[in-house]
Design a protein around this motif. Structure first.
Motif, mmCIF file in Angstrom:
data_model
loop_
_atom_site.group_PDB
_atom_site.id
_atom_site.type_symbol
_atom_site.label_atom_id
_atom_site.label_comp_id
_atom_site.label_asym_id
_atom_site.label_seq_id
_atom_site.Cartn_x
_atom_site.Cartn_y
_atom_site.Cartn_z
ATOM 1 N N MET A 41 0.859 -1.188 0.000
ATOM 2 C CA MET A 41 0.000 0.000 0.000
ATOM 3 C C MET A 41 0.892 1.234 0.000
ATOM 4 S SD MET A 41 -3.219 -1.002 0.176
ATOM 5 C CE MET A 41 -4.134 0.334 0.867
ATOM 6 N N GLY A 42 0.585 2.198 -0.852
ATOM 7 C CA GLY A 42 1.298 3.462 -0.852
ATOM 8 C C GLY A 42 2.637 3.443 -1.565
ATOM 9 N N PHE A 43 2.849 2.504 -2.479
ATOM 10 C CA PHE A 43 4.099 2.432 -3.222
ATOM 11 C C PHE A 43 3.857 2.828 -4.673
ATOM 12 C CE2 PHE A 43 4.735 -0.591 0.206
ATOM 13 C CZ PHE A 43 6.038 -0.331 0.602
ATOM 14 N N LEU A 44 4.777 3.584 -5.228
ATOM 15 C CA LEU A 44 4.759 3.899 -6.658
ATOM 16 C C LEU A 44 5.672 2.882 -7.329
ATOM 17 C CD1 LEU A 44 4.012 5.611 -9.080
ATOM 18 C CD2 LEU A 44 5.955 7.073 -8.542
ATOM 19 N N MET A 45 5.092 2.034 -8.166
ATOM 20 C CA MET A 45 5.856 0.961 -8.794
ATOM 21 C C MET A 45 5.913 1.185 -10.297
ATOM 22 S SD MET A 45 4.322 -2.243 -6.724
ATOM 23 C CE MET A 45 4.026 -2.108 -4.982
ATOM 24 N N GLU A 46 7.112 1.334 -10.816
ATOM 25 C CA GLU A 46 7.253 1.521 -12.258
ATOM 26 C C GLU A 46 6.970 0.226 -13.001
ATOM 27 O OE1 GLU A 46 10.745 3.535 -13.546
ATOM 28 O OE2 GLU A 46 10.630 4.981 -11.912
ATOM 29 N N ARG A 47 7.392 -0.899 -12.439
ATOM 30 C CA ARG A 47 7.078 -2.210 -12.988
ATOM 31 C C ARG A 47 6.251 -2.959 -11.966
ATOM 32 N NH1 ARG A 47 12.343 -5.081 -14.085
ATOM 33 N NH2 ARG A 47 13.156 -3.653 -12.562
ATOM 34 N N THR A 48 5.245 -3.671 -12.440
ATOM 35 C CA THR A 48 4.382 -4.411 -11.539
ATOM 36 C C THR A 48 4.455 -5.890 -11.896
ATOM 37 O OG1 THR A 48 2.918 -2.506 -11.481
ATOM 38 C CG2 THR A 48 2.059 -4.537 -10.580
ATOM 39 N N VAL A 49 4.918 -6.697 -10.938
ATOM 40 C CA VAL A 49 5.060 -8.134 -11.145
ATOM 41 C C VAL A 49 4.230 -8.857 -10.090
ATOM 42 C CG1 VAL A 49 6.671 -10.071 -11.244
ATOM 43 C CG2 VAL A 49 7.385 -7.818 -12.070
ATOM 44 N N PHE A 50 3.325 -9.720 -10.542
ATOM 45 C CA PHE A 50 2.482 -10.506 -9.662
ATOM 46 C C PHE A 50 3.041 -11.922 -9.549
ATOM 47 C CE2 PHE A 50 -0.209 -7.088 -10.892
ATOM 48 C CZ PHE A 50 -1.156 -6.944 -9.908
ATOM 49 N N SER A 51 2.906 -12.510 -8.367
ATOM 50 C CA SER A 51 3.268 -13.913 -8.181
ATOM 51 C C SER A 51 2.265 -14.531 -7.214
ATOM 52 C CB SER A 51 4.693 -14.056 -7.649
ATOM 53 O OG SER A 51 4.817 -13.455 -6.386
ATOM 54 N N TRP A 52 2.066 -15.850 -7.340
ATOM 55 C CA TRP A 52 1.112 -16.546 -6.499
ATOM 56 C C TRP A 52 1.407 -18.039 -6.512
ATOM 57 C CZ3 TRP A 52 0.269 -14.586 -11.288
ATOM 58 C CH2 TRP A 52 -0.130 -15.460 -12.279
ATOM 59 N N LYS A 53 0.783 -18.732 -5.548
ATOM 60 C CA LYS A 53 0.861 -20.191 -5.472
ATOM 61 C C LYS A 53 -0.560 -20.721 -5.415
ATOM 62 C CE LYS A 53 5.247 -20.200 -3.008
ATOM 63 N NZ LYS A 53 5.933 -20.595 -1.781
ATOM 64 N N VAL A 54 -0.744 -21.961 -5.847
ATOM 65 C CA VAL A 54 -2.063 -22.588 -5.851
ATOM 66 C C VAL A 54 -1.955 -23.952 -5.178
ATOM 67 C CG1 VAL A 54 -3.978 -23.375 -7.293
ATOM 68 C CG2 VAL A 54 -2.621 -21.419 -8.026
ATOM 69 N N LYS A 55 -2.957 -24.287 -4.375
ATOM 70 C CA LYS A 55 -2.982 -25.609 -3.736
ATOM 71 C C LYS A 55 -4.360 -26.240 -3.922
ATOM 72 C CE LYS A 55 -4.115 -23.782 0.838
ATOM 73 N NZ LYS A 55 -3.711 -23.720 2.227
ATOM 74 N N ASP A 56 -4.433 -27.521 -3.616
ATOM 75 C CA ASP A 56 -5.677 -28.284 -3.698
ATOM 76 C C ASP A 56 -6.251 -28.331 -5.112
ATOM 77 O OD1 ASP A 56 -5.464 -28.660 -0.949
ATOM 78 O OD2 ASP A 56 -6.774 -26.971 -0.485
ATOM 79 N N CYS A 57 -5.389 -28.548 -6.101
ATOM 80 C CA CYS A 57 -5.833 -28.646 -7.493
ATOM 81 C C CYS A 57 -5.801 -30.097 -7.955
ATOM 82 C CB CYS A 57 -4.918 -27.837 -8.399
ATOM 83 S SG CYS A 57 -5.032 -26.087 -8.136
ATOM 84 N N ARG A 58 -6.640 -30.409 -8.908
ATOM 85 C CA ARG A 58 -6.636 -31.752 -9.485
ATOM 86 C C ARG A 58 -5.442 -31.927 -10.414
ATOM 87 N NH1 ARG A 58 -12.159 -32.823 -12.285
ATOM 88 N NH2 ARG A 58 -11.520 -30.887 -13.236
ATOM 89 N N GLY A 59 -5.154 -30.924 -11.226
ATOM 90 C CA GLY A 59 -4.056 -31.003 -12.178
ATOM 91 C C GLY A 59 -2.729 -30.637 -11.543
ATOM 92 N N LYS A 60 -1.682 -30.841 -12.285
ATOM 93 C CA LYS A 60 -0.330 -30.544 -11.795
ATOM 94 C C LYS A 60 0.250 -29.278 -12.407
ATOM 95 C CE LYS A 60 -0.098 -34.156 -9.207
ATOM 96 N NZ LYS A 60 -0.268 -34.023 -7.808
ATOM 97 N N GLU A 61 -0.333 -28.811 -13.510
ATOM 98 C CA GLU A 61 0.189 -27.626 -14.186
ATOM 99 C C GLU A 61 -0.916 -26.605 -14.412
ATOM 100 O OE1 GLU A 61 2.235 -28.475 -17.786
ATOM 101 O OE2 GLU A 61 3.383 -30.097 -16.908
#
Length: 72
Positions: A16-36
């Motif tokens: 919150m409150g940051f000026l970002m020239e580049r924006t990069v999102f990352s995340w993890k997923v669990k409890d999925c049927r597939g592997k990819e």
């Protein structure tokens, strides 16, 4: 259906409150049927009702380790 956790923006949780020239999102997923992940969608808005969107990737082949977005 899988659950998203450890979502970050530029390696920060809840930035919150940051000026970002580049924006990069990352995340993890669990409890999925597939592997990819086949596709993902990221929508960024200025308001909670998502009426003022600033970015919508659509269904795209995004890398969950580093998805770079161009915001308006």
């Amino acid at each position: 259906m899988g659950k998203i956790y450890a979502a970050k923006i530029n390696h920060m949780t809840n930035p919150m409150g940051f000026l970002m020239e580049r924006t990069v999102f990352s995340w993890k997923v669990k409890d999925c049927r597939g592997k990819e992940q086949k596709w993902a969608r990221i929508v960024v808005a200025e308001d909670a009702s998502f009426e003022k969107t600033v970015c919508d990737t659509g269904e795209a082949d995004l890398d969950s380790r580093a998805a770079r977005l161009s915001l308006k």
